[in-house]
Design an enzyme around this catalytic site. Structure first.
Site, PDB file in Angstrom:
ATOM      1  N   ALA A  20       0.824  -1.208   0.000  1.00 52.84           N
ATOM      2  CA  ALA A  20       0.000   0.000   0.000  1.00 52.84           C
ATOM      3  C   ALA A  20       0.858   1.258   0.000  1.00 52.84           C
ATOM      4  O   ALA A  20       0.448   2.287  -0.552  1.00 52.84           O
ATOM      5  CB  ALA A  20      -0.938   0.004   1.200  1.00 52.84           C
ATOM      6  N   ASN A  35      -5.513   3.807  11.303  1.00 54.32           N
ATOM      7  CA  ASN A  35      -4.840   2.571  11.687  1.00 54.32           C
ATOM      8  C   ASN A  35      -4.476   2.512  13.162  1.00 54.32           C
ATOM      9  O   ASN A  35      -4.290   1.422  13.720  1.00 54.32           O
ATOM     10  CB  ASN A  35      -3.570   2.373  10.839  1.00 54.32           C
ATOM     11  CG  ASN A  35      -2.616   3.540  10.944  1.00 54.32           C
ATOM     12  OD1 ASN A  35      -2.961   4.673  10.586  1.00 54.32           O
ATOM     13  ND2 ASN A  35      -1.411   3.308  11.406  1.00 54.32           N
ATOM     14  N   GLN A  55      -7.177  -0.070   6.159  1.00 54.07           N
ATOM     15  CA  GLN A  55      -7.877  -0.649   7.307  1.00 54.07           C
ATOM     16  C   GLN A  55      -9.360  -0.876   7.032  1.00 54.07           C
ATOM     17  O   GLN A  55     -10.014  -1.638   7.752  1.00 54.07           O
ATOM     18  CB  GLN A  55      -7.723   0.271   8.532  1.00 54.07           C
ATOM     19  CG  GLN A  55      -6.299   0.483   8.980  1.00 54.07           C
ATOM     20  CD  GLN A  55      -5.656  -0.755   9.572  1.00 54.07           C
ATOM     21  OE1 GLN A  55      -6.334  -1.651  10.072  1.00 54.07           O
ATOM     22  NE2 GLN A  55      -4.337  -0.829   9.514  1.00 54.07           N
ATOM     23  N   SER A 107      -4.322  -2.980   0.760  1.00 51.86           N
ATOM     24  CA  SER A 107      -3.242  -3.924   1.032  1.00 51.86           C
ATOM     25  C   SER A 107      -3.823  -5.289   1.337  1.00 51.86           C
ATOM     26  O   SER A 107      -4.829  -5.406   2.041  1.00 51.86           O
ATOM     27  CB  SER A 107      -2.408  -3.427   2.225  1.00 51.86           C
ATOM     28  OG  SER A 107      -1.397  -4.351   2.556  1.00 51.86           O
ATOM     29  N   ALA A 108      -3.172  -6.348   0.849  1.00 52.78           N
ATOM     30  CA  ALA A 108      -3.693  -7.702   1.037  1.00 52.78           C
ATOM     31  C   ALA A 108      -3.567  -8.200   2.465  1.00 52.78           C
ATOM     32  O   ALA A 108      -4.459  -8.858   2.985  1.00 52.78           O
ATOM     33  CB  ALA A 108      -2.970  -8.668   0.094  1.00 52.78           C
ATOM     34  N   HIS A 109      -2.453  -7.879   3.118  1.00 48.07           N
ATOM     35  CA  HIS A 109      -2.196  -8.533   4.404  1.00 48.07           C
ATOM     36  C   HIS A 109      -3.014  -7.942   5.554  1.00 48.07           C
ATOM     37  O   HIS A 109      -2.946  -8.433   6.678  1.00 48.07           O
ATOM     38  CB  HIS A 109      -0.695  -8.522   4.738  1.00 48.07           C
ATOM     39  CG  HIS A 109      -0.136  -7.224   5.232  1.00 48.07           C
ATOM     40  ND1 HIS A 109       0.108  -6.993   6.564  1.00 48.07           N
ATOM     41  CD2 HIS A 109       0.247  -6.108   4.571  1.00 48.07           C
ATOM     42  CE1 HIS A 109       0.627  -5.781   6.712  1.00 48.07           C
ATOM     43  NE2 HIS A 109       0.711  -5.225   5.519  1.00 48.07           N
ATOM     44  N   CYS A 130       3.925   0.692  12.611  1.00 51.60           N
ATOM     45  CA  CYS A 130       4.862   1.325  11.679  1.00 51.60           C
ATOM     46  C   CYS A 130       5.786   2.316  12.377  1.00 51.60           C
ATOM     47  O   CYS A 130       6.791   2.721  11.828  1.00 51.60           O
ATOM     48  CB  CYS A 130       4.103   2.022  10.554  1.00 51.60           C
ATOM     49  SG  CYS A 130       3.111   0.905   9.560  1.00 51.60           S
TER      50      CYS A 130
END
Length: 357
Positions: free
Chosen positions: A72, A140, A168, A184-186, A303
């Protein structure tokens, strides 16, 4: 171990893993082909990617295209850097660093303030030269839901593009009214290493990675396994969205009971209820995490962990440095068991009480 850090990453869905294995075959199989090759194996891999593209797009608005990226952060960089130059980029004060740091790197950042409840409202001006506005849908760190439809309207009033960081929110709630959407996939039980940028029809982007332009605006050989895993996770999220939401709501209700002595950071209702960001005055979070090693939770945004700096999100909603450092974030979702949440709460509360709090 008990995992309560869903905002950082989510467990890989078995269905996503199964979808990936087909495209990890070695020389004895046929799944390792380059999806950009014209032979049979390449065409098979390409077909898998296009199926996944359709599945990812099914959770996004009609009238746009999905560009696969490495993550992302790359999608956000492509959106901000690739959509033009000059002018201001107005971003909320609680955006992810991928948005804030990119706008600042371009010397274009105009920071939009947020309320103590953690929402960025439109009752504030943006510079006359604003070319892009970026407001995330679900924060997030504290989980607050932003008024993105109102911000999209505001962007159109000043003739600016509108970008949503939906990392999110994707797969959990509708994401609409945007010119670009990063996902984002994860964060929805897919694999790490794959993201996407949805771009509204008519919006053109300048490539930021040159070399082959396999994805029209993005160069690089795609991984069929990662893309297929992303597609499977998106398809599953669409099928289970109502069920997942009900499960999260039950966990949230119980978590609020279990942590009733803690102070909630951000709005109670205008938030994703899979994110519980709470604090206790005087809490030594490092000690708490050391004493609760079997519970995986966060002292803030994953992060920014380890930086030693207080969360910029918690600071933006009016918390002091000390209050920000007294905060923890618990994230839960599809695979969280109620008994695990209750056991984790017992451990965390006991460790906090041992500090005399």
């Amino acid at each position: 171990m008990i995992y309560l850090d869903y905002q950082s990453t989510t467990p890989l869905a078995p269905e996503a893993r199964d979808a990936m294995l087909r495209w990890l075959d070695g020389p004895e199989g046929t799944g390792f082909g380059n999806p950009h090759s014209s032979h049979r194996m390449g065409r098979q891999a390409k077909a898998a990617i296009e199926l996944a593209r359709d599945r990812v797009a099914a959770l996004l608005p009609a009238g746009g295209r999905v560009i696969f990226t490495g993550n992302a952060c790359e999608a956000i960089n492509l959106a901000i850097r690739g959509s033009g130059s000059g002018g201001s980029v107005s971003v909320s004060a609680i955006e992810h660093a991928a948005v804030l740091d990119t706008a600042k790197a371009l010397n274009a950042a105009h920071i939009l303030n947020v309320s103590k409840e953690g929402q960025c409202n439109t009752a504030q001006d943006v510079p006359a030269d604003t070319r892009l506005i970026a407001v995330m849908q679900i924060n997030n760190e504290i989980g607050t839901v932003q008024p993105t439809i109102d911000w999209h309207r505001k962007a159109k009033e000043v003739n600016a593009l509108f970008l949503i960081d939906a990392v999110q929110a994707y797969g959990k709630m509708e994401v609409t009214h945007a010119d670009m959407i990063a996902v984002s996939a994860h964060k929805l039980h897919g694999p790490k290493g794959i993201g996407a940028l949805w771009v509204r029809d008519g919006v053109e982007l300048d490539p930021q990675i040159t070399g082959g332009l396999q994805e029209s605006e993005r160069s690089g050989t795609l991984s069929p396994a990662l893309v297929a895993g992303f597609g499977a996770a998106a398809h599953l999220a669409k099928e289970l969205r109502e069920q997942d939401a009900e499960h999260v709501e039950a966990l949230w209700t119980r978590a609020r009971e279990l942590f009733s002595d803690w102070t909630l950071n951000g709005a109670e209702d205008a938030r994703w209820h899979g994110n519980l960001n709470i604090r206790r005055n005087g809490l030594d979070v490092n000690r708490l995490m050391s004493e609760c090693r079997g519970v995986m939770f966060s002292a803030g945004s994953a992060c920014a962990s380890g930086s030693g700096r207080p969360s910029h999100v918690l600071k933006a909603i009016g918390l002091s440095d000390k209050q920000a450092k007294n905060s923890i974030r618990l994230g839960f979702g599809r695979y969280t068991q109620m008994e695990d949440l209750e056991k984790a709460a017992q451990e965390i509360n006991a460790a906090a009480e041992a500090q005399g709090l």
